[in-house]
Design a protein around this motif. Sequence first.
Motif, PDB file in Angstrom:
ATOM      1  N   SER A   1       0.805  -1.230   0.000  1.00 34.16           N
ATOM      2  CA  SER A   1       0.000   0.000   0.000  1.00 34.16           C
ATOM      3  C   SER A   1       0.834   1.273   0.000  1.00 34.16           C
ATOM      4  O   SER A   1       0.357   2.329  -0.410  1.00 34.16           O
ATOM      5  CB  SER A   1      -0.948  -0.011   1.200  1.00 34.16           C
ATOM      6  N   LYS A   2       2.103   1.196   0.436  1.00 36.29           N
ATOM      7  CA  LYS A   2       2.892   2.443   0.507  1.00 36.29           C
ATOM      8  C   LYS A   2       3.083   3.088  -0.880  1.00 36.29           C
ATOM      9  O   LYS A   2       3.324   4.289  -0.969  1.00 36.29           O
ATOM     10  CB  LYS A   2       4.224   2.233   1.217  1.00 36.29           C
ATOM     11  N   ALA A   3       2.915   2.302  -1.955  1.00 36.90           N
ATOM     12  CA  ALA A   3       3.041   2.858  -3.312  1.00 36.90           C
ATOM     13  C   ALA A   3       1.983   3.931  -3.577  1.00 36.90           C
ATOM     14  O   ALA A   3       2.148   4.758  -4.472  1.00 36.90           O
ATOM     15  CB  ALA A   3       2.933   1.753  -4.353  1.00 36.90           C
ATOM     16  N   LEU A   4       0.897   3.932  -2.805  1.00 36.57           N
ATOM     17  CA  LEU A   4      -0.160   4.940  -2.992  1.00 36.57           C
ATOM     18  C   LEU A   4       0.364   6.348  -2.730  1.00 36.57           C
ATOM     19  O   LEU A   4      -0.085   7.315  -3.345  1.00 36.57           O
ATOM     20  CB  LEU A   4      -1.339   4.652  -2.056  1.00 36.57           C
ATOM     21  N   LEU A   5       1.334   6.441  -1.809  1.00 39.04           N
ATOM     22  CA  LEU A   5       1.857   7.767  -1.450  1.00 39.04           C
ATOM     23  C   LEU A   5       2.661   8.373  -2.597  1.00 39.04           C
ATOM     24  O   LEU A   5       2.852   9.590  -2.648  1.00 39.04           O
ATOM     25  CB  LEU A   5       2.724   7.665  -0.181  1.00 39.04           C
ATOM     26  N   ASP A   6       3.107   7.533  -3.534  1.00 37.12           N
ATOM     27  CA  ASP A   6       3.870   8.037  -4.683  1.00 37.12           C
ATOM     28  C   ASP A   6       3.045   8.976  -5.560  1.00 37.12           C
ATOM     29  O   ASP A   6       3.596   9.713  -6.368  1.00 37.12           O
ATOM     30  CB  ASP A   6       4.383   6.870  -5.544  1.00 37.12           C
ATOM     31  N   PHE A   7       1.719   8.921  -5.433  1.00 40.23           N
ATOM     32  CA  PHE A   7       0.873   9.796  -6.252  1.00 40.23           C
ATOM     33  C   PHE A   7       0.777  11.208  -5.681  1.00 40.23           C
ATOM     34  O   PHE A   7       0.301  12.116  -6.351  1.00 40.23           O
ATOM     35  CB  PHE A   7      -0.543   9.223  -6.362  1.00 40.23           C
ATOM     36  N   GLU A   8       1.185  11.385  -4.428  1.00 40.12           N
ATOM     37  CA  GLU A   8       0.910  12.669  -3.762  1.00 40.12           C
ATOM     38  C   GLU A   8       1.553  13.876  -4.449  1.00 40.12           C
ATOM     39  O   GLU A   8       0.883  14.889  -4.608  1.00 40.12           O
ATOM     40  CB  GLU A   8       1.281  12.586  -2.276  1.00 40.12           C
ATOM     41  N   PRO A   9       2.841  13.808  -4.890  1.00 38.92           N
ATOM     42  CA  PRO A   9       3.410  15.004  -5.546  1.00 38.92           C
ATOM     43  C   PRO A   9       2.627  15.421  -6.780  1.00 38.92           C
ATOM     44  O   PRO A   9       2.399  16.613  -6.998  1.00 38.92           O
ATOM     45  CB  PRO A   9       4.830  14.553  -5.915  1.00 38.92           C
ATOM     46  N   GLN A  10       2.167  14.453  -7.577  1.00 40.83           N
ATOM     47  CA  GLN A  10       1.412  14.803  -8.787  1.00 40.83           C
ATOM     48  C   GLN A  10       0.060  15.400  -8.442  1.00 40.83           C
ATOM     49  O   GLN A  10      -0.407  16.319  -9.107  1.00 40.83           O
ATOM     50  CB  GLN A  10       1.147  13.563  -9.617  1.00 40.83           C
ATOM     51  N   LEU A  11      -0.577  14.841  -7.408  1.00 43.58           N
ATOM     52  CA  LEU A  11      -1.903  15.341  -7.029  1.00 43.58           C
ATOM     53  C   LEU A  11      -1.795  16.757  -6.464  1.00 43.58           C
ATOM     54  O   LEU A  11      -2.622  17.623  -6.751  1.00 43.58           O
ATOM     55  CB  LEU A  11      -2.552  14.402  -6.002  1.00 43.58           C
ATOM     56  N   LYS A  12      -0.740  16.978  -5.675  1.00 46.52           N
ATOM     57  CA  LYS A  12      -0.523  18.327  -5.109  1.00 46.52           C
ATOM     58  C   LYS A  12      -0.276  19.327  -6.233  1.00 46.52           C
ATOM     59  O   LYS A  12      -0.791  20.435  -6.226  1.00 46.52           O
ATOM     60  CB  LYS A  12       0.693  18.321  -4.179  1.00 46.52           C
ATOM     61  N   ASP A  13       0.528  18.915  -7.208  1.00 41.94           N
ATOM     62  CA  ASP A  13       0.844  19.765  -8.351  1.00 41.94           C
ATOM     63  C   ASP A  13      -0.428  20.118  -9.117  1.00 41.94           C
ATOM     64  O   ASP A  13      -0.647  21.271  -9.495  1.00 41.94           O
ATOM     65  CB  ASP A  13       1.835  19.016  -9.254  1.00 41.94           C
ATOM     66  N   LEU A  14      -1.296  19.126  -9.310  1.00 47.71           N
ATOM     67  CA  LEU A  14      -2.556  19.356 -10.015  1.00 47.71           C
ATOM     68  C   LEU A  14      -3.427  20.330  -9.222  1.00 47.71           C
ATOM     69  O   LEU A  14      -4.029  21.244  -9.783  1.00 47.71           O
ATOM     70  CB  LEU A  14      -3.301  18.029 -10.211  1.00 47.71           C
ATOM     71  N   ALA A  15      -3.455  20.144  -7.892  1.00 46.30           N
ATOM     72  CA  ALA A  15      -4.289  21.004  -7.047  1.00 46.30           C
ATOM     73  C   ALA A  15      -3.781  22.449  -7.080  1.00 46.30           C
ATOM     74  O   ALA A  15      -4.566  23.398  -7.074  1.00 46.30           O
ATOM     75  CB  ALA A  15      -4.302  20.468  -5.622  1.00 46.30           C
ATOM     76  N   THR A  16      -2.453  22.626  -7.128  1.00 43.10           N
ATOM     77  CA  THR A  16      -1.878  23.978  -7.122  1.00 43.10           C
ATOM     78  C   THR A  16      -2.075  24.673  -8.468  1.00 43.10           C
ATOM     79  O   THR A  16      -2.492  25.827  -8.524  1.00 43.10           O
ATOM     80  CB  THR A  16      -0.352  23.907  -6.845  1.00 43.10           C
ATOM     81  N   LYS A  17      -1.764  23.926  -9.552  1.00 43.20           N
ATOM     82  CA  LYS A  17      -1.762  24.568 -10.871  1.00 43.20           C
ATOM     83  C   LYS A  17      -3.088  24.450 -11.607  1.00 43.20           C
ATOM     84  O   LYS A  17      -3.316  25.158 -12.588  1.00 43.20           O
ATOM     85  CB  LYS A  17      -0.664  23.952 -11.743  1.00 43.20           C
ATOM     86  N   GLY A  18      -3.931  23.521 -11.187  1.00 41.60           N
ATOM     87  CA  GLY A  18      -5.219  23.351 -11.851  1.00 41.60           C
ATOM     88  C   GLY A  18      -5.114  22.653 -13.192  1.00 41.60           C
ATOM     89  O   GLY A  18      -6.076  22.579 -13.943  1.00 41.60           O
TER      90      GLY A  18
END
Length: 300
Positions: A258-275
Motif C-alpha cells: 500500500s505504501k506505493a499509494l503515497l507516490d501519487f501525492e506530488p502529482q496530485l498536489k501539483d494538479l491542485a496547485t496549478k489546476g
Amino acid sequence: MFITDLITYSTVRIECTFFGGGARTGTGFFMNLCIEEDQYIPVIVTNRHVVKGALTGKFCLTRKTSDNKPDIGNFRFFEIDRFAEQWFYHPNVDLAVMPIAPLLTQSAGEGESFFFSPLAPELIPTEDELKDMPAMQEIVMVGYPNGIWDSVNNQPVFRKGITATHPELEYNGKPEFLIDAACFNGSSGSPVFILDIGKVTTRSSGTTIGPSRVKLLGILYAGPQHVASGEVHTVEVGTKKDMAFTAIPNNLGNVISSKALLDFEPQLKDLATKGRRPGRMEPCPCGSGERYKRCHGKIV
Ligand SMILES: [Zn+2]
C-alpha cells in the motif's frame, strides 16, 4: 458506524468499455491523499490495467440521507467519457488514481451528496508495524469478484484469506506480497486489509485481547494461474468479459504494497496547485529531475 460496515462504503465497482466493444469490470476504492489539516485530495484508486485504454467508465455512488447515513439502494450512476485520460498512472506498479473532487463539487451544485468512506494514509502500515507483524495474518479483501455485486443495494463482496508471504518483504524483489484468498477476475484493484476486531497479534506482544486494528496492506492486481500445459503464470486478475478462459486461478493473489499509494501525492498536489497536469516536456512534479513524459507522465 462499525468499522466493517464503513468498509462496505469504501469500494466502488468500475465498469469500462473499450474500442471494439470489449467491456471489463474492476474494483476501485476511495481514498483521501495529501492530507494537510482540513485539506485533502479525494481519489478513486484501482489497477492501471482496469482503466488503461478505457473509452468510458461507469460507477455508482450511494446517496446520503439528511442525517448523514447511507440511503441504501438509492444510488446514482456516473458515466465518464475518455475515461482512461482521467487517471494518473503509477510508472512502476499496476496502480492508477483518479481525482474526484470535480465530480463531487458538480454533484453538490446539483444538490446531491453521497455516502462513501474514503481510506486514509494512516491506514498504510508503517515499517515498524510491518516488522512487528507475524507471518500468516488473516486478511479481508473487498470488491466485486467476477463483477459480482449486490446491484440492488450497491454493496461489494467480502472475502477472507491469509497473507501467504510476509508484507514486509518484497516478494521476488517486487514491492508486493502474496495472499491466499479466492482472487477472481473483477477483484482487480480490491483493497486488502488486516481487520482485527477485539484481538491483535504482534511479534513483540503476542496476542492481546481487547484492541482492534485496521490496516490497508495493499491492492490486489494479479494471481498465478495454471494454464492447460500445466505451467503456472502470474497474470493480471483481469477482466475482459470476452476473454477465452483456459487458465485456472489457484487462490493465490499478488498484492501491491500500500505504501506505493503515497507516490501519487506530488502529482496530485501539483494538479491542485496549478489546476492542470504538467506539459509533456515540463519537469516531473515528483522531483526526479526527469521530464514529465519520461517519468510519471510516461505512457505505459
Ligand atoms: Zn516523476
